[in-house]
Design an enzyme around this catalytic site. Structure first.
Site, PDB file in Angstrom:
ATOM      1  N   LYS A 122     -41.096 -22.025 -72.110  1.00 42.01           N
ATOM      2  CA  LYS A 122     -40.850 -23.686 -71.122  1.00 42.01           C
ATOM      3  C   LYS A 122     -42.424 -24.428 -72.089  1.00 42.01           C
ATOM      4  O   LYS A 122     -41.675 -25.741 -71.679  1.00 42.01           O
ATOM      5  CB  LYS A 122     -41.322 -23.480 -69.495  1.00 42.01           C
ATOM      6  CG  LYS A 122     -40.014 -22.111 -69.231  1.00 42.01           C
ATOM      7  CD  LYS A 122     -39.460 -23.408 -68.378  1.00 42.01           C
ATOM      8  CE  LYS A 122     -38.334 -22.399 -67.753  1.00 42.01           C
ATOM      9  NZ  LYS A 122     -36.132 -22.613 -67.809  1.00 42.01           N
ATOM     10  N   LYS A 135     -30.334 -25.339 -65.775  1.00 45.16           N
ATOM     11  CA  LYS A 135     -29.663 -26.190 -64.852  1.00 45.16           C
ATOM     12  C   LYS A 135     -31.006 -27.368 -65.831  1.00 45.16           C
ATOM     13  O   LYS A 135     -30.641 -28.446 -65.672  1.00 45.16           O
ATOM     14  CB  LYS A 135     -30.947 -26.016 -63.742  1.00 45.16           C
ATOM     15  CG  LYS A 135     -30.222 -24.802 -62.481  1.00 45.16           C
ATOM     16  CD  LYS A 135     -31.014 -24.486 -61.342  1.00 45.16           C
ATOM     17  CE  LYS A 135     -31.690 -23.482 -61.129  1.00 45.16           C
ATOM     18  NZ  LYS A 135     -32.865 -23.120 -61.462  1.00 45.16           N
ATOM     19  N   LYS A 188     -29.046 -20.108 -73.283  1.00 45.12           N
ATOM     20  CA  LYS A 188     -28.779 -19.620 -72.208  1.00 45.12           C
ATOM     21  C   LYS A 188     -28.607 -20.937 -71.758  1.00 45.12           C
ATOM     22  O   LYS A 188     -29.254 -21.682 -71.590  1.00 45.12           O
ATOM     23  CB  LYS A 188     -29.363 -19.277 -71.510  1.00 45.12           C
ATOM     24  CG  LYS A 188     -30.740 -19.426 -71.271  1.00 45.12           C
ATOM     25  CD  LYS A 188     -31.367 -18.299 -70.038  1.00 45.12           C
ATOM     26  CE  LYS A 188     -32.595 -19.161 -68.425  1.00 45.12           C
ATOM     27  NZ  LYS A 188     -31.884 -19.864 -67.214  1.00 45.12           N
TER      28      LYS A 188
HETATM   29  N1  AQP Z   1     -27.537 -18.509 -68.298  1.00 45.30           N
HETATM   30  C1  AQP Z   1     -27.827 -17.637 -67.477  1.00 45.30           C
HETATM   31  N2  AQP Z   1     -27.004 -16.462 -66.899  1.00 45.30           N
HETATM   32  C2  AQP Z   1     -27.132 -15.169 -66.202  1.00 45.30           C
HETATM   33  N3  AQP Z   1     -28.387 -15.583 -65.161  1.00 45.30           N
HETATM   34  C3  AQP Z   1     -29.211 -16.396 -65.110  1.00 45.30           C
HETATM   35  N4  AQP Z   1     -30.128 -17.628 -63.919  1.00 45.30           N
HETATM   36  C4  AQP Z   1     -30.829 -17.855 -64.852  1.00 45.30           C
HETATM   37  N5  AQP Z   1     -29.515 -18.598 -65.839  1.00 45.30           N
HETATM   38  C5  AQP Z   1     -28.867 -17.827 -66.360  1.00 45.30           C
HETATM   39  C6  AQP Z   1     -30.389 -15.966 -63.150  1.00 45.30           C
HETATM   40  O1  AQP Z   1     -30.464 -16.673 -62.139  1.00 45.30           O
HETATM   41  C7  AQP Z   1     -31.324 -16.761 -61.387  1.00 45.30           C
HETATM   42  C8  AQP Z   1     -32.027 -17.823 -61.011  1.00 45.30           C
HETATM   43  O2  AQP Z   1     -32.766 -18.542 -62.125  1.00 45.30           O
HETATM   44  P1  AQP Z   1     -33.997 -19.463 -61.307  1.00 45.30           P
HETATM   45  O3  AQP Z   1     -33.162 -21.109 -60.863  1.00 45.30           O
HETATM   46  O4  AQP Z   1     -34.878 -18.872 -60.507  1.00 45.30           O
HETATM   47  O5  AQP Z   1     -34.863 -19.252 -62.863  1.00 45.30           O
HETATM   48  P2  AQP Z   1     -34.076 -19.723 -64.413  1.00 45.30           P
HETATM   49  O6  AQP Z   1     -34.050 -18.374 -65.057  1.00 45.30           O
HETATM   50  O7  AQP Z   1     -35.049 -20.632 -64.932  1.00 45.30           O
HETATM   51  O8  AQP Z   1     -32.985 -20.351 -64.233  1.00 45.30           O
HETATM   52  P3  AQP Z   1     -32.598 -21.643 -65.223  1.00 45.30           P
HETATM   53  O9  AQP Z   1     -31.011 -22.065 -64.660  1.00 45.30           O
HETATM   54  O10 AQP Z   1     -32.690 -21.808 -66.804  1.00 45.30           O
HETATM   55  O11 AQP Z   1     -33.129 -22.737 -64.449  1.00 45.30           O
HETATM   56  P4  AQP Z   1     -33.996 -23.568 -65.331  1.00 45.30           P
HETATM   57  O12 AQP Z   1     -33.347 -24.707 -65.872  1.00 45.30           O
HETATM   58  O13 AQP Z   1     -35.115 -24.964 -63.964  1.00 45.30           O
HETATM   59  O14 AQP Z   1     -34.729 -22.853 -65.789  1.00 45.30           O
HETATM   60  C9  AQP Z   1     -32.320 -15.558 -62.042  1.00 45.30           C
HETATM   61  O15 AQP Z   1     -32.074 -14.535 -61.550  1.00 45.30           O
HETATM   62  C10 AQP Z   1     -31.890 -15.989 -63.539  1.00 45.30           C
HETATM   63  O16 AQP Z   1     -31.925 -14.395 -63.795  1.00 45.30           O
END
Ligand code: AQP
Length: 325
Positions: free
Chosen positions: A110, A195, A192
């Site tokens: 990040k 969002k 991965k």
């Molecule tokens: N690509 C993924 N595949 C499987 N699981 C995933 N998770 C996130 N991306 C994937 C799981 O979703 C849950 C919620 O995630 P989060 O919103 O707390 O934050 P994150 O892991 O940082 O997810 P994003 O989508 O990548 O969000 P941003 O872009 O805001 O950082 C967690 O259990 C995560 O493991």
């Protein structure tokens, strides 16, 4: 078991979040006591639009409900509403080694992604996450692969606290899905699905059928035209096969056979249909909940009261153990 998990309300919740985390919650809530949080204090550690935050929180709550979280059984609430999360995070920060925090992959990624927004909150994210889990004495945490390292750190922090001040916290375990723990980006299958990336790289649970079709048809594939599951040689098609398999409960081998001799186009068209049908109830439920804003807010308020009762009891114990207050 007491289960804790959450999602950052940072935008469009996608099928990666669903398959990695939320889908597991539904099974787990049948036999366990579950606490599902909308972690808005984590969301503000990366750039965000203040005007969008309330909508994102309600959208996250709608996803929980649309996916089948039962608000009578499980606790659903917004993190910033329960002040004890911030309090416990501060206290746990005093026993968390800086070295451990510096090793965290998410912080490194990040920081690279948001070079002008590298803040202490982002560095301390895993401490707040440990507080989230331990406040409810969470014993298990269903998450995707990317969050595994943070849960391990929460274990380390729990162990340290117990040794130093007296045993009150369980050491939380990670629960990873058997498959789908890491769904990859549609545009770059080596990354991965996230969002905060370009909307073309993920399928949101509320995407329209037209958008789903467009995104899947444009998804990055690999050289050759065989539909074969091979992550190293064919990361793009393997990711799509995995999504197909998880949404239909068909093993990838069976899907490979079904599309033997057929091209990527035909496979993608079929996958688009699968995804559209699977997500139809999510779109329907969101539309319904959009007109029931008051109901969702009431439900979150009830969740907050239930969460607070547990959080206050834990904090009382923590303060006593640490000689505070
Ligand atoms: N690509 C993924 N595949 C499987 N699981 C995933 N998770 C996130 N991306 C994937 C799981 O979703 C849950 C919620 O995630 P989060 O919103 O707390 O934050 P994150 O892991 O940082 O997810 P994003 O989508 O990548 O969000 P941003 O872009 O805001 O950082 C967690 O259990 C995560 O493991």
């Amino acid at each position: 078991m007491r289960i804790f998990s959450g999602i950052r309300p940072t935008g469009n919740i996608h099928i990666g979040n669903y398959l990695g985390a939320v889908k597991q919650w539904i099974e787990l809530q049948k036999k366990n006591e579950c606490v599902f949080c909308i972690v808005d204090m984590h969301a503000i550690t990366t750039p965000y639009d203040v005007k969008e935050m309330q909508k994102n929180i309600i959208d996250a709550a709608s996803i929980y409900l649309a996916a089948g979280v039962d608000p009578e059984k499980s606790i659903i609430f917004v993190q910033s509403g329960v002040k004890e999360h911030a309090e416990l995070a501060w206290l746990l920060g005093t026993i968390t080694p800086m070295g451990e925090l510096s090793r965290m992959t998410q912080f490194k990624e990040k920081s690279k992604q948001h070079k002008d927004y590298i803040n202490a909150g982002l560095f301390n994210y895993p401490v707040l996450m440990a507080a989230d889990i331990l406040l409810y004495k969470g014993e298990a945490v269903p998450v995707g692969k990317d969050q595994e390292q943070h849960v391990e750190l929460a274990r380390t922090i729990a162990k340290k606290f117990n040794q130093k001040f007296g045993n009150i916290f369980p050491e939380p375990e990670t629960i990873l899905p058997k498959s789908g723990a890491k769904i990859m980006s549609l545009t770059d299958p080596k990354k991965k699905m996230s969002k905060s990336d370009d909307a073309k790289s993920y399928i949101s649970l509320f995407d329209t059928p037209e958008d789903i079709t467009k995104k899947i048809m444009a998804a990055s594939t690999d050289s050759g035209k065989d539909i074969i599951y091979n992550i190293t040689k064919k990361p793009g098609i393997s990711n799509l096969l995995m999504i197909y398999s998880l949404l239909t409960d068909e093993p990838t081998k069976k899907i490979e056979e079904k599309f033997k001799g057929k091209g990527y186009g035909e496979f993608k068209k079929s996958l688009a249909e699968v995804v559209i049908n699977y997500l139809e109830p999510f779109r329907r439920k969101q539309k319904e909940l959009q007109t029931r804003d008051v109901y969702v807010k009431e439900l979150l308020n009830k969740g907050k009261s239930r969460a607070e009762t547990i959080a206050k009891t834990t904090m009382q114990e923590v303060r006593e153990k640490m000689g505070l207050g």
